[in-house]
Motif scaffolding. Structure first.
Motif, PDB file in Angstrom:
ATOM      1  N   PHE A  43       0.834  -1.206   0.000  1.00 17.02           N
ATOM      2  CA  PHE A  43       0.000   0.000   0.000  1.00 17.02           C
ATOM      3  C   PHE A  43       0.872   1.261   0.000  1.00 17.02           C
ATOM      4  CE2 PHE A  43      -3.234   2.882   2.123  1.00 17.02           C
ATOM      5  CZ  PHE A  43      -3.937   3.072   0.950  1.00 17.02           C
ATOM      6  N   ASN A  44       1.632   1.418  -1.079  1.00 12.63           N
ATOM      7  CA  ASN A  44       2.578   2.527  -1.144  1.00 12.63           C
ATOM      8  C   ASN A  44       2.155   3.639  -2.103  1.00 12.63           C
ATOM      9  OD1 ASN A  44       2.884   1.211  -3.548  1.00 12.63           O
ATOM     10  ND2 ASN A  44       4.991   0.539  -3.173  1.00 12.63           N
ATOM     11  N   ASP A  45       0.924   3.584  -2.594  1.00 15.12           N
ATOM     12  CA  ASP A  45       0.445   4.671  -3.460  1.00 15.12           C
ATOM     13  C   ASP A  45      -1.077   4.639  -3.490  1.00 15.12           C
ATOM     14  OD1 ASP A  45       0.901   6.859  -5.267  1.00 15.12           O
ATOM     15  OD2 ASP A  45       0.298   5.542  -6.914  1.00 15.12           O
ATOM     16  N   PHE A  46      -1.659   5.814  -3.647  1.00 14.25           N
ATOM     17  CA  PHE A  46      -3.119   5.914  -3.753  1.00 14.25           C
ATOM     18  C   PHE A  46      -3.421   6.985  -4.798  1.00 14.25           C
ATOM     19  CE2 PHE A  46      -7.458   6.944  -2.836  1.00 14.25           C
ATOM     20  CZ  PHE A  46      -8.020   5.762  -2.370  1.00 14.25           C
ATOM     21  N   LEU A  47      -3.771   6.526  -6.005  1.00  5.40           N
ATOM     22  CA  LEU A  47      -4.012   7.423  -7.130  1.00  5.40           C
ATOM     23  C   LEU A  47      -5.501   7.552  -7.383  1.00  5.40           C
ATOM     24  CD1 LEU A  47      -2.989   9.082  -9.594  1.00  5.40           C
ATOM     25  CD2 LEU A  47      -2.917   6.910 -10.860  1.00  5.40           C
ATOM     26  N   TYR A  74       7.047  -4.404  -6.286  1.00  7.99           N
ATOM     27  CA  TYR A  74       8.182  -5.316  -6.365  1.00  7.99           C
ATOM     28  C   TYR A  74       9.023  -4.953  -7.581  1.00  7.99           C
ATOM     29  CZ  TYR A  74      10.884  -9.631  -6.787  1.00  7.99           C
ATOM     30  OH  TYR A  74      11.907 -10.540  -6.893  1.00  7.99           O
ATOM     31  N   MET A  75      10.281  -4.617  -7.349  1.00  6.92           N
ATOM     32  CA  MET A  75      11.238  -4.279  -8.405  1.00  6.92           C
ATOM     33  C   MET A  75      10.671  -3.208  -9.349  1.00  6.92           C
ATOM     34  SD  MET A  75      12.978  -7.959  -9.350  1.00  6.92           S
ATOM     35  CE  MET A  75      14.187  -7.135 -10.392  1.00  6.92           C
ATOM     36  N   ASN A  76      10.249  -2.080  -8.757  1.00  6.56           N
ATOM     37  CA  ASN A  76       9.730  -0.919  -9.494  1.00  6.56           C
ATOM     38  C   ASN A  76       8.417  -1.191 -10.230  1.00  6.56           C
ATOM     39  OD1 ASN A  76      11.838   0.834  -8.726  1.00  6.56           O
ATOM     40  ND2 ASN A  76      13.149   0.060 -10.380  1.00  6.56           N
ATOM     41  N   THR A  77       7.735  -2.278  -9.891  1.00  2.00           N
ATOM     42  CA  THR A  77       6.448  -2.596 -10.503  1.00  2.00           C
ATOM     43  C   THR A  77       5.370  -2.634  -9.429  1.00  2.00           C
ATOM     44  OG1 THR A  77       7.490  -3.890 -12.263  1.00  2.00           O
ATOM     45  CG2 THR A  77       5.156  -4.270 -11.861  1.00  2.00           C
ATOM     46  N   MET A  78       4.274  -1.915  -9.681  1.00  2.18           N
ATOM     47  CA  MET A  78       3.172  -1.847  -8.718  1.00  2.18           C
ATOM     48  C   MET A  78       1.954  -2.572  -9.273  1.00  2.18           C
ATOM     49  SD  MET A  78       3.375   1.997  -7.097  1.00  2.18           S
ATOM     50  CE  MET A  78       2.775   2.774  -8.581  1.00  2.18           C
ATOM     51  N   LEU A  83      -8.088  -4.519 -12.870  1.00  5.91           N
ATOM     52  CA  LEU A  83      -6.774  -4.705 -12.277  1.00  5.91           C
ATOM     53  C   LEU A  83      -5.741  -4.058 -13.173  1.00  5.91           C
ATOM     54  CD1 LEU A  83      -7.012  -8.499 -11.306  1.00  5.91           C
ATOM     55  CD2 LEU A  83      -7.076  -6.562  -9.710  1.00  5.91           C
ATOM     56  N   GLY A  84      -4.634  -3.629 -12.571  1.00  4.68           N
ATOM     57  CA  GLY A  84      -3.590  -3.006 -13.369  1.00  4.68           C
ATOM     58  C   GLY A  84      -2.226  -3.191 -12.754  1.00  4.68           C
ATOM     59  N   LEU A  85      -1.221  -2.930 -13.579  1.00 13.38           N
ATOM     60  CA  LEU A  85       0.149  -2.890 -13.079  1.00 13.38           C
ATOM     61  C   LEU A  85       0.882  -1.783 -13.806  1.00 13.38           C
ATOM     62  CD1 LEU A  85       2.383  -4.306 -15.261  1.00 13.38           C
ATOM     63  CD2 LEU A  85       1.119  -6.329 -14.583  1.00 13.38           C
ATOM     64  N   SER A  86       1.829  -1.189 -13.127  1.00 13.36           N
ATOM     65  CA  SER A  86       2.645  -0.131 -13.721  1.00 13.36           C
ATOM     66  C   SER A  86       4.095  -0.368 -13.347  1.00 13.36           C
ATOM     67  CB  SER A  86       2.182   1.248 -13.243  1.00 13.36           C
ATOM     68  OG  SER A  86       2.443   1.412 -11.870  1.00 13.36           O
ATOM     69  N   SER A  87       4.964  -0.056 -14.289  1.00 21.04           N
ATOM     70  CA  SER A  87       6.390  -0.268 -14.085  1.00 21.04           C
ATOM     71  C   SER A  87       7.145   1.011 -14.418  1.00 21.04           C
ATOM     72  CB  SER A  87       6.880  -1.420 -14.959  1.00 21.04           C
ATOM     73  OG  SER A  87       8.250  -1.691 -14.725  1.00 21.04           O
ATOM     74  N   LYS A  88       8.073   1.383 -13.564  1.00 23.04           N
ATOM     75  CA  LYS A  88       8.824   2.617 -13.731  1.00 23.04           C
ATOM     76  C   LYS A  88       9.892   2.437 -14.806  1.00 23.04           C
ATOM     77  CE  LYS A  88       9.965   4.933 -10.044  1.00 23.04           C
ATOM     78  NZ  LYS A  88      10.683   5.380  -8.823  1.00 23.04           N
ATOM     79  N   THR A 102      11.457   5.661 -16.039  1.00 19.33           N
ATOM     80  CA  THR A 102      12.318   6.766 -15.622  1.00 19.33           C
ATOM     81  C   THR A 102      11.826   7.221 -14.259  1.00 19.33           C
ATOM     82  OG1 THR A 102      10.991   8.562 -16.565  1.00 19.33           O
ATOM     83  CG2 THR A 102      12.581   7.480 -18.043  1.00 19.33           C
ATOM     84  N   GLU A 103      12.438   8.270 -13.740  1.00 19.79           N
ATOM     85  CA  GLU A 103      12.044   8.760 -12.419  1.00 19.79           C
ATOM     86  C   GLU A 103      10.593   9.234 -12.400  1.00 19.79           C
ATOM     87  OE1 GLU A 103      12.379   9.281  -8.480  1.00 19.79           O
ATOM     88  OE2 GLU A 103      13.891   8.395  -9.820  1.00 19.79           O
ATOM     89  N   ASN A 104      10.125   9.774 -13.534  1.00 19.18           N
ATOM     90  CA  ASN A 104       8.776  10.323 -13.578  1.00 19.18           C
ATOM     91  C   ASN A 104       7.816   9.553 -14.482  1.00 19.18           C
ATOM     92  OD1 ASN A 104      10.786  12.943 -13.381  1.00 19.18           O
ATOM     93  ND2 ASN A 104       9.001  13.101 -12.043  1.00 19.18           N
ATOM     94  N   MET A 105       8.314   8.699 -15.347  1.00 15.10           N
ATOM     95  CA  MET A 105       7.459   8.032 -16.334  1.00 15.10           C
ATOM     96  C   MET A 105       7.293   6.548 -16.005  1.00 15.10           C
ATOM     97  SD  MET A 105       7.793   7.964 -20.505  1.00 15.10           S
ATOM     98  CE  MET A 105       7.532   9.735 -20.578  1.00 15.10           C
ATOM     99  N   ARG A 106       6.048   6.078 -16.238  1.00 15.33           N
ATOM    100  CA  ARG A 106       5.743   4.666 -16.017  1.00 15.33           C
ATOM    101  C   ARG A 106       4.943   4.145 -17.207  1.00 15.33           C
ATOM    102  NH1 ARG A 106       6.608   3.698 -10.377  1.00 15.33           N
ATOM    103  NH2 ARG A 106       5.870   1.573 -10.685  1.00 15.33           N
ATOM    104  N   VAL A 107       5.104   2.847 -17.475  1.00 19.68           N
ATOM    105  CA  VAL A 107       4.241   2.168 -18.447  1.00 19.68           C
ATOM    106  C   VAL A 107       3.185   1.398 -17.657  1.00 19.68           C
ATOM    107  CG1 VAL A 107       5.947   2.004 -20.277  1.00 19.68           C
ATOM    108  CG2 VAL A 107       5.816   0.199 -18.562  1.00 19.68           C
ATOM    109  N   THR A 108       1.979   1.333 -18.203  1.00 15.92           N
ATOM    110  CA  THR A 108       0.873   0.694 -17.486  1.00 15.92           C
ATOM    111  C   THR A 108       0.157  -0.301 -18.387  1.00 15.92           C
ATOM    112  OG1 THR A 108      -0.693   2.436 -18.122  1.00 15.92           O
ATOM    113  CG2 THR A 108       0.512   2.739 -16.056  1.00 15.92           C
TER     114      THR A 108
END
Length: 279
Positions: free
Chosen positions: A121-125, A174-178, A222-227, A229-235
């Motif tokens: 539970f490390n983000d709430f968008l 886990y490993m930059n993936t939420m 359901l979704g997943l996002s992976s970092k 860059t510092e500001n950009m993620r793919v979903t």
């Protein structure tokens, strides 16, 4: 007595003139005092679905912009059309064409500082998403509901435009993936027309122009996002949306009269591939 009244009148006029002279300076001072709040108000009105949340920020920090595209599959239930008050025909849906959905969104990461650097539970968008897609419902008309009496086929092209408020709480990272669930509520504008095609020469066909209906809708996914860059993620997101009922106008432009038009309950399943940028 007259002199006293004149003196009082002159004092009042002098006070009024002085107040006009001081007005620009007072206005400038007031603007300097409240200027930081104009930016907060701008954020609250245009960038966040819930205005009170943006008033806690003086910059664009923790805002999130996203775009996404992906295939959509639709499911529609049968409808009923009444060419006459004494006859009810069944619109048997054979299939609904696949299409591509497009989505743009803007969101806000709540409690960003408190949830940072946590594994669970490390983000709430919370997001405001606008999306659009089109497809066509196709099938056969069963006269009086009898499958052996198929004298017409039909098609009902539609376009759905949705404005949704979605919440996406990250459950685990886990490993930059939420990984996160998706739940949303919003409004759909569904525009549908209806046309029948004769398969025999002695049966009339209905032709109804497009009508736009507005429905309260919800989605789950359901979704997943992976970092990257510092500001950009793919979903990647899997979303099921119940679009409600769609119906054409309640009259026919052909020679065939009609007493009641069909309405089709429709739901869609979409897989969205997107990019998001967090400020």
């Amino acid at each position: 007595k007259i002199a006293k009244q004149l003196k009082l009148k002159l004092q009042k006029e002098s006070c009024f003139i002085n107040s006009l002279r001081c007005f620009p300076q007072r206005t400038l001072a007031l603007n300097k005092t409240i200027a930081p709040y104009w930016r907060k108000l701008f954020l609250s009105l245009f960038f966040v679905p819930f205005p009170a949340l943006a008033l806690t920020s003086t910059t664009f920090k923790d805002l999130d912009l996203s775009i996404a595209v992906g295939p959509s599959w639709y499911k529609a239930s049968n409808g009923y059309v009444q060419p006459y008050p004494t006859e009810t025909d069944l619109d048997h849906v054979d299939h609904v064409t696949k299409s591509t959905s497009y989505q743009i969104g803007i969101g806000y990461h709540l409690f960003a500082e408190q949830l940072a650097n946590r594994q669970f539970f490390n983000d709430f968008l919370i997001q405001l998403n606008a999306s659009q897609s089109s497809a066509t419902i196709k099938g056969d008309v069963w006269d009086a509901g009898n499958p052996s009496m198929q004298y017409q086929s039909f098609k009902a092209p539609f376009t759905t435009t949705r404005l949704m408020v979605d919440i996406k709480p990250s459950l685990v990272s886990y490993m930059n993936t939420m990984f996160y669930p998706i739940a949303g509520l919003g409004i759909a504008w569904n525009r549908l027309s209806y046309t029948e095609t004769q398969t025999t020469s002695y049966i009339g066909a209905v032709d109804a122009p497009a009508h736009t209906s507005k429905n309260l809708v919800y989605d789950l996914g359901l979704g997943l996002s992976s970092k990257i860059t510092e500001n950009m993620r793919v979903t990647v997101e899997y979303i099921s949306t119940h679009l409600g009922r769609m119906a054409p106008c309640d009259y026919s432009t052909s020679e065939q009269t009609v007493s009641s038009m069909p309405n089709f309950p429709v739901q869609t399943t979409t897989v969205l591939f997107g990019l998001s940028w967090r400020f």
